[in-house]
Scaffold this motif. Sequence first.
Motif, PDB file in Angstrom:
ATOM      1  N   THR A  44     -16.752 -58.245   8.831  1.00  0.00           N
ATOM      2  CA  THR A  44     -15.925 -57.290   9.565  1.00  0.00           C
ATOM      3  C   THR A  44     -15.262 -56.363   8.562  1.00  0.00           C
ATOM      4  OG1 THR A  44     -15.487 -58.901  11.322  1.00  0.00           O
ATOM      5  CG2 THR A  44     -14.036 -57.006  11.196  1.00  0.00           C
ATOM      6  N   SER A  65     -19.812 -55.948  11.650  1.00  0.00           N
ATOM      7  CA  SER A  65     -18.780 -55.908  12.683  1.00  0.00           C
ATOM      8  C   SER A  65     -17.667 -54.962  12.263  1.00  0.00           C
ATOM      9  CB  SER A  65     -18.212 -57.323  12.890  1.00  0.00           C
ATOM     10  OG  SER A  65     -17.132 -57.313  13.800  1.00  0.00           O
ATOM     11  N   GLU A  96     -14.965 -55.636  17.491  1.00  0.00           N
ATOM     12  CA  GLU A  96     -13.782 -56.464  17.708  1.00  0.00           C
ATOM     13  C   GLU A  96     -12.662 -55.568  18.223  1.00  0.00           C
ATOM     14  OE1 GLU A  96     -12.683 -58.885  14.404  1.00  0.00           O
ATOM     15  OE2 GLU A  96     -14.674 -59.772  14.206  1.00  0.00           O
ATOM     16  N   LYS A 129     -16.198 -58.917  20.695  1.00  0.00           N
ATOM     17  CA  LYS A 129     -15.154 -59.884  20.376  1.00  0.00           C
ATOM     18  C   LYS A 129     -13.807 -59.254  20.725  1.00  0.00           C
ATOM     19  CE  LYS A 129     -17.829 -61.846  16.536  1.00  0.00           C
ATOM     20  NZ  LYS A 129     -17.888 -62.115  15.077  1.00  0.00           N
ATOM     21  N   ILE A 131      -9.695 -59.572  20.395  1.00  0.00           N
ATOM     22  CA  ILE A 131      -8.647 -60.205  19.590  1.00  0.00           C
ATOM     23  C   ILE A 131      -7.364 -60.332  20.410  1.00  0.00           C
ATOM     24  CG2 ILE A 131      -7.314 -60.121  17.448  1.00  0.00           C
ATOM     25  CD1 ILE A 131      -9.458 -58.206  16.337  1.00  0.00           C
ATOM     26  N   LYS A 158     -11.061 -63.900  19.741  1.00  0.00           N
ATOM     27  CA  LYS A 158     -10.607 -64.100  18.362  1.00  0.00           C
ATOM     28  C   LYS A 158      -9.107 -64.345  18.388  1.00  0.00           C
ATOM     29  CE  LYS A 158     -10.395 -61.706  13.881  1.00  0.00           C
ATOM     30  NZ  LYS A 158     -10.787 -60.499  13.128  1.00  0.00           N
TER      31      LYS A 158
END
Length: 204
Positions: A44, A65, A96, A129, A131, A158
């Motif tokens: 990431t 990512s 993300e 994803k 967070i 996440k």
Amino acid sequence: MYKIKNSKELASLINCINLHNMISEEEMEEYLDKVGKLNFNSITISPTYVSLAKEKLADSTTKISTVVGFPLGFETAEGKIAQAAKALEDGADEIESVINLNHLKDHKYNLIHEELKQLRELLGDKTLKVIVEMQTIDDSEKASIAKVLEENKVDFIKTSTGFSTSGATFDDIALFKKYVGENVKIKAAGGISSFDDAKKFIEL
């Protein structure tokens, strides 16, 4: 009990992260060279360097990512969609997105639902994803947001941006595993600094 067979298997479960905002292109190239040799599951990095990573990791199995709405998550849904679209154009395999904690604390789950619906549609079969700063919400809010994530076919939740007060905890992983079942995977993030901790998180 889960047993990690070797370092290669462990690397295949790790998302390596470098989100420093003062890193030069030369430093990022050095980082990408190292990561490419270790075959992490994914890396990431900031949106700035996605296209560079796509070029440098062309022969690697490591997925690329990047983040949107990072690290506070209070951008508009339209802003996050635009960021994600640009990242995909630059070659990102995974997005993300930081959840809007203002909406979460106000229990405006319909707004979170709409944002995630748009992101899911944009990404198609790419990995999404989401967070959530676990340490900022209570257990009932964790249960509610887990339902919204599952409804929108999010791939991973996440546990932390890494920019807040603490990282992943064993209790939070167990709690989310209970609420999201097998449909949403969990990315334990922040504060995992030993093999024993990594092993415990994998077992959970």
